[in-house]
Design an enzyme around this catalytic site. Structure first.
Site, PDB file in Angstrom:
ATOM      1  N   THR A  25       0.812  -1.213   0.000  1.00 39.50           N
ATOM      2  CA  THR A  25       0.000   0.000   0.000  1.00 39.50           C
ATOM      3  C   THR A  25       0.846   1.264   0.000  1.00 39.50           C
ATOM      4  OG1 THR A  25      -1.539   1.248   1.398  1.00 39.50           O
ATOM      5  CG2 THR A  25      -0.069  -0.239   2.513  1.00 39.50           C
ATOM      6  N   ASP A  26       0.210   2.378  -0.392  1.00 37.64           N
ATOM      7  CA  ASP A  26       0.881   3.674  -0.323  1.00 37.64           C
ATOM      8  C   ASP A  26       1.095   4.135   1.113  1.00 37.64           C
ATOM      9  OD1 ASP A  26      -1.930   3.999  -0.076  1.00 37.64           O
ATOM     10  OD2 ASP A  26      -1.785   6.123  -0.581  1.00 37.64           O
ATOM     11  N   TYR A  48      -0.316   1.059  11.029  1.00 35.14           N
ATOM     12  CA  TYR A  48      -0.713   0.268   9.859  1.00 35.14           C
ATOM     13  C   TYR A  48       0.394   0.280   8.803  1.00 35.14           C
ATOM     14  CZ  TYR A  48      -3.011  -1.075   5.524  1.00 35.14           C
ATOM     15  OH  TYR A  48      -3.312  -1.678   4.327  1.00 35.14           O
ATOM     16  N   LYS A  52       2.732  -2.856   7.408  1.00 32.42           N
ATOM     17  CA  LYS A  52       2.831  -3.204   5.995  1.00 32.42           C
ATOM     18  C   LYS A  52       4.282  -3.118   5.516  1.00 32.42           C
ATOM     19  CE  LYS A  52      -0.043  -4.003   3.426  1.00 32.42           C
ATOM     20  NZ  LYS A  52      -0.638  -5.305   3.002  1.00 32.42           N
ATOM     21  N   TRP A  72      -6.048   3.229  -2.950  1.00 33.61           N
ATOM     22  CA  TRP A  72      -7.394   3.698  -3.270  1.00 33.61           C
ATOM     23  C   TRP A  72      -8.172   2.634  -4.052  1.00 33.61           C
ATOM     24  CZ3 TRP A  72      -7.879   9.626  -4.407  1.00 33.61           C
ATOM     25  CH2 TRP A  72      -7.087  10.355  -3.481  1.00 33.61           C
TER      26      TRP A  72
END
Length: 207
Positions: A25-26, A48, A52, A72
């Site tokens: 994820t970003d 979070y 990750k 997104w």
């Protein structure tokens, strides 16, 4: 799940000489850059993102791996687009953050991109998969949803992340900029859909 479980999977993949595909994820970035490549420095803002990032480290220990970063994501189940479409058809005028920038990624593109990497025996490593098109804020996306649904986009109000977060507890900090460079992916022959075209198709199916 994000860190320890991935470490266990990585160990098994190394033991049995398997390919590990992992979606990240970003949130592993701090959002201070205009765009992030696969080689950008990881700097998570919260727990979070840290978990990750730890998972990414574990994946990197596997010789045969595809680490796919995305953001997104819109697909089946509760998501931002569905929520905005529901509000558009009601009397609610939502307030949406206007200082978080990124691109929508539709689940079908994410899945197709991953299968492309596998089926075409692309080089192992990290790849960004994100919708194409000019970056948008969540506020801009919400206005697009209202417009596509035939409602007045002016009904959508804007708010800053700081003001929005003050009304939410707990609040996971999100990078202000989640734009991912997909040059490496496109060089393999796969190009995700334009996010706005994909948004129109998604909403037309949902109606």
């Amino acid at each position: 799940v994000n860190a320890t479980a991935v470490q266990a999977l990585a160990a098994r993949c190394i033991e049995h000489d398997l390919v590990l595909v992992h979606v990240s994820t970003d949130y592993v970035f701090d959002g201070m850059q205009n765009v992030y490549t696969e080689d950008s420095t990881v700097a998570p803002l919260g727990v979070y993102g840290q978990s990750k990032a730890a998972g990414e480290t574990a994946v990197g220990s596997v010789p045969k791996h595809y680490l796919v970063r995305t953001s997104w994501v819109i697909g089946h189940g509760t998501n931002f687009v569905d929520t905005m479409a529901r509000l558009a058809r009601s009397d609610v005028s939502p307030t949406v953050v206007d200082d978080q920038i990124g691109r929508l990624t539709f689940a079908e593109d994410l899945a197709a991109g991953i299968m492309h990497l596998i089926d075409h025996d692309c080089a192992y490593g990290t790849y960004n998969i994100q919708g194409n098109g000019a970056p948008l804020s969540w506020y801009s996306v919400a206005k697009q949803v209202f417009s596509i649904c035939g409602e007045e986009p002016e009904r959508v109000n804007r708010i800053t992340t700081e003001d929005y977060s003050s009304t939410k507890s707990p609040f996971a900090p999100r990078p202000r900029n989640g734009v991912l460079d997909t040059t490496k992916l496109r060089a393999t022959g796969f190009c995700p859909q334009d996010q706005l075209q994909a948004l129109k198709k998604y909403l037309s199916r949902a109606q």
